[in-house]
Design a protein around this motif. Structure first.
Motif, PDB file in Angstrom:
ATOM      1  N   UNK A 179      59.851  33.838  65.993  1.00  0.00           N
ATOM      2  CA  UNK A 179      59.799  33.101  64.727  1.00  0.00           C
ATOM      3  C   UNK A 179      61.068  32.276  64.544  1.00  0.00           C
ATOM      4  N   UNK A 180      62.215  32.919  64.711  1.00  0.00           N
ATOM      5  CA  UNK A 180      63.493  32.230  64.507  1.00  0.00           C
ATOM      6  C   UNK A 180      63.672  31.071  65.484  1.00  0.00           C
ATOM      7  N   UNK A 181      63.307  31.273  66.742  1.00  0.00           N
ATOM      8  CA  UNK A 181      63.510  30.226  67.743  1.00  0.00           C
ATOM      9  C   UNK A 181      62.578  29.036  67.518  1.00  0.00           C
ATOM     10  N   UNK A 182      61.345  29.294  67.057  1.00  0.00           N
ATOM     11  CA  UNK A 182      60.393  28.201  66.859  1.00  0.00           C
ATOM     12  C   UNK A 182      60.599  27.452  65.551  1.00  0.00           C
ATOM     13  N   UNK A 183      61.244  28.073  64.574  1.00  0.00           N
ATOM     14  CA  UNK A 183      61.511  27.363  63.324  1.00  0.00           C
ATOM     15  C   UNK A 183      62.413  26.149  63.556  1.00  0.00           C
ATOM     16  N   UNK A 184      63.192  26.197  64.605  1.00  0.00           N
ATOM     17  CA  UNK A 184      64.065  25.072  64.949  1.00  0.00           C
ATOM     18  C   UNK A 184      63.256  23.840  65.327  1.00  0.00           C
ATOM     19  N   UNK A 185      61.971  24.051  65.684  1.00  0.00           N
ATOM     20  CA  UNK A 185      61.101  22.939  66.081  1.00  0.00           C
ATOM     21  C   UNK A 185      60.238  22.429  64.928  1.00  0.00           C
ATOM     22  N   UNK A 186      60.488  22.959  63.729  1.00  0.00           N
ATOM     23  CA  UNK A 186      59.687  22.578  62.564  1.00  0.00           C
ATOM     24  C   UNK A 186      60.449  21.593  61.688  1.00  0.00           C
ATOM     25  N   UNK A 187      59.826  20.440  61.446  1.00  0.00           N
ATOM     26  CA  UNK A 187      60.399  19.431  60.553  1.00  0.00           C
ATOM     27  C   UNK A 187      59.408  19.188  59.422  1.00  0.00           C
ATOM     28  N   UNK A 188      59.844  19.407  58.188  1.00  0.00           N
ATOM     29  CA  UNK A 188      58.975  19.252  57.021  1.00  0.00           C
ATOM     30  C   UNK A 188      59.474  18.122  56.132  1.00  0.00           C
ATOM     31  N   UNK A 189      58.564  17.257  55.725  1.00  0.00           N
ATOM     32  CA  UNK A 189      58.910  16.153  54.834  1.00  0.00           C
ATOM     33  C   UNK A 189      57.757  15.882  53.874  1.00  0.00           C
ATOM     34  N   UNK A 190      58.099  15.392  52.692  1.00  0.00           N
ATOM     35  CA  UNK A 190      57.083  14.943  51.745  1.00  0.00           C
ATOM     36  C   UNK A 190      57.134  13.420  51.678  1.00  0.00           C
ATOM     37  N   UNK A 191      55.969  12.783  51.770  1.00  0.00           N
ATOM     38  CA  UNK A 191      55.888  11.326  51.641  1.00  0.00           C
ATOM     39  C   UNK A 191      54.877  10.971  50.561  1.00  0.00           C
ATOM     40  N   UNK A 192      55.194   9.959  49.800  1.00  0.00           N
ATOM     41  CA  UNK A 192      54.309   9.518  48.726  1.00  0.00           C
ATOM     42  C   UNK A 192      53.156   8.701  49.293  1.00  0.00           C
TER      43      UNK A 192
END
Length: 224
Positions: free
Chosen positions: A58-71
Motif C-alpha cells: 500500500x505504502x509503495x504504490x501510493x507514491x504512484x497515485x496522483x489526485x486532482x480536481x478539475x472543473x
C-alpha cells in the motif's frame, strides 16, 4: 472578504456532496469531495490488483497515485482525476463502493489523503465533505455540519442513484452495502466517523435541497 473553511461530515447517502456543492456555488468557494479521493485510490488498487492487507505494498504504490480536481466547463462541477484520467463516473460504480470503506480505513491511505486535503485548504474558501473532515482534517474549521437521515430514506436515495446506472441492482444490495459502510466508517481505528463536539447537526430526512441550503447559508452568515 473574509473566507472560512466549511466541513460537512456524516453518514453515506445523506446528501453531503449535494449540500457542499450548493454552498460552494453560492459562496463561490472551492468544493472538495474527499470521498472521491478515497474512491479514486480504491479504483487504483483494484486496477493494479494491490493487496491492501499488505502495508508495504500500500505504502509503495501510493507514491504512484496522483489526485486532482478539475472543473467541468459544461456542468460547472468539480471532477476527480486519477493520474490524469477523468474517473468521476467510474468511481461511483458499485464495485468501488463495496471496497472503498476498507481502503479508507487504512492508516497509510488516510495519512496520504489528509495531507493532500489540508494542502487544498491552506487559503480557506473551501467546502469539503467526508467522514472525518471536521474531526481530523480541519478541527479548527469555522463551520462544521454533521449530516444524518433516516436509514430507510438513505437506502431509497442511494437505490435511485445507482438504479439509474445499473437497473439490475436490488434495494437489498444497496441496504447491505450502506450498513457495511456505516459499520466500517464508524468502527475503524483511525479517524472513525463521529460528530465533532462543535458541529451543528442536520437531519435532512424530510427536507428539500433548497431548504437545506437556506438552513446552511444562515449558519455561514453567522460565522462570517
Amino acid at each position: 472578504m473574509k473566507k472560512i473553511i466549511i466541513t460537512i461530515d456524516g453518514w453515506s447517502s445523506c446528501g453531503k456532496s449535494t449540500l457542499a456543492r450548493g454552498l460552494a456555488k453560492e459562496l463561490q468557494y472551492v468544493y472538495i469531495d474527499s470521498g472521491a479521493m478515497y474512491r479514486a485510490i480504491t479504483l487504483f488498487f483494484l486496477r493494479h490488483h494491490i493487496d491492501w492487507s499488505d502495508t508495504h505494498a500500500v505504502e509503495s504504490h501510493l507514491a504512484d497515485v496522483s489526485l486532482e480536481f478539475h472543473q467541468n466547463a459544461h456542468s460547472e462541477k468539480s471532477e476527480m482525476y486519477l493520474n490524469g484520467e477523468n474517473v468521476e463516473y467510474v468511481i461511483r460504480d458499485m464495485v468501488v463502493a463495496e471496497k472503498v470503506s476498507e481502503v479508507a480505513a487504512l492508516g497509510p491511505v488516510r495519512t496520504f489523503a489528509v495531507a493532500q486535503q489540508r494542502k487544498m485548504g491552506t487559503r480557506k474558501g473551501i467546502v469539503m465533505d467526508g467522514r472525518d473532515i471536521g474531526t481530523t482534517v480541519f478541527p479548527s474549521a469555522e463551520l462544521k455540519i454533521f449530516m444524518t437521515a433516516d436509514n430507510a430514506v438513505r437506502v431509497e436515495r442511494r437505490f435511485k442513484e445507482l438504479y439509474a446506472k445499473n437497473p439490475n441492482i436490488s434495494i437489498e444490495e444497496v441496504k447491505a452495502n450502506l450498513e457495511m459502510r456505516d459499520y466500517i466508517d464508524s468502527h475503524r481505528e483511525i479517524s472513525p466517523l463521529r460528530q465533532a463536539e462543535d458541529a451543528v447537526l442536520l437531519d435532512n430526512s424530510y427536507m428539500t435541497m433548497e431548504e437545506q441550503l437556506v438552513w446552511a447559508m444562515k449558519l455561514v452568515h453567522e460565522r462570517l
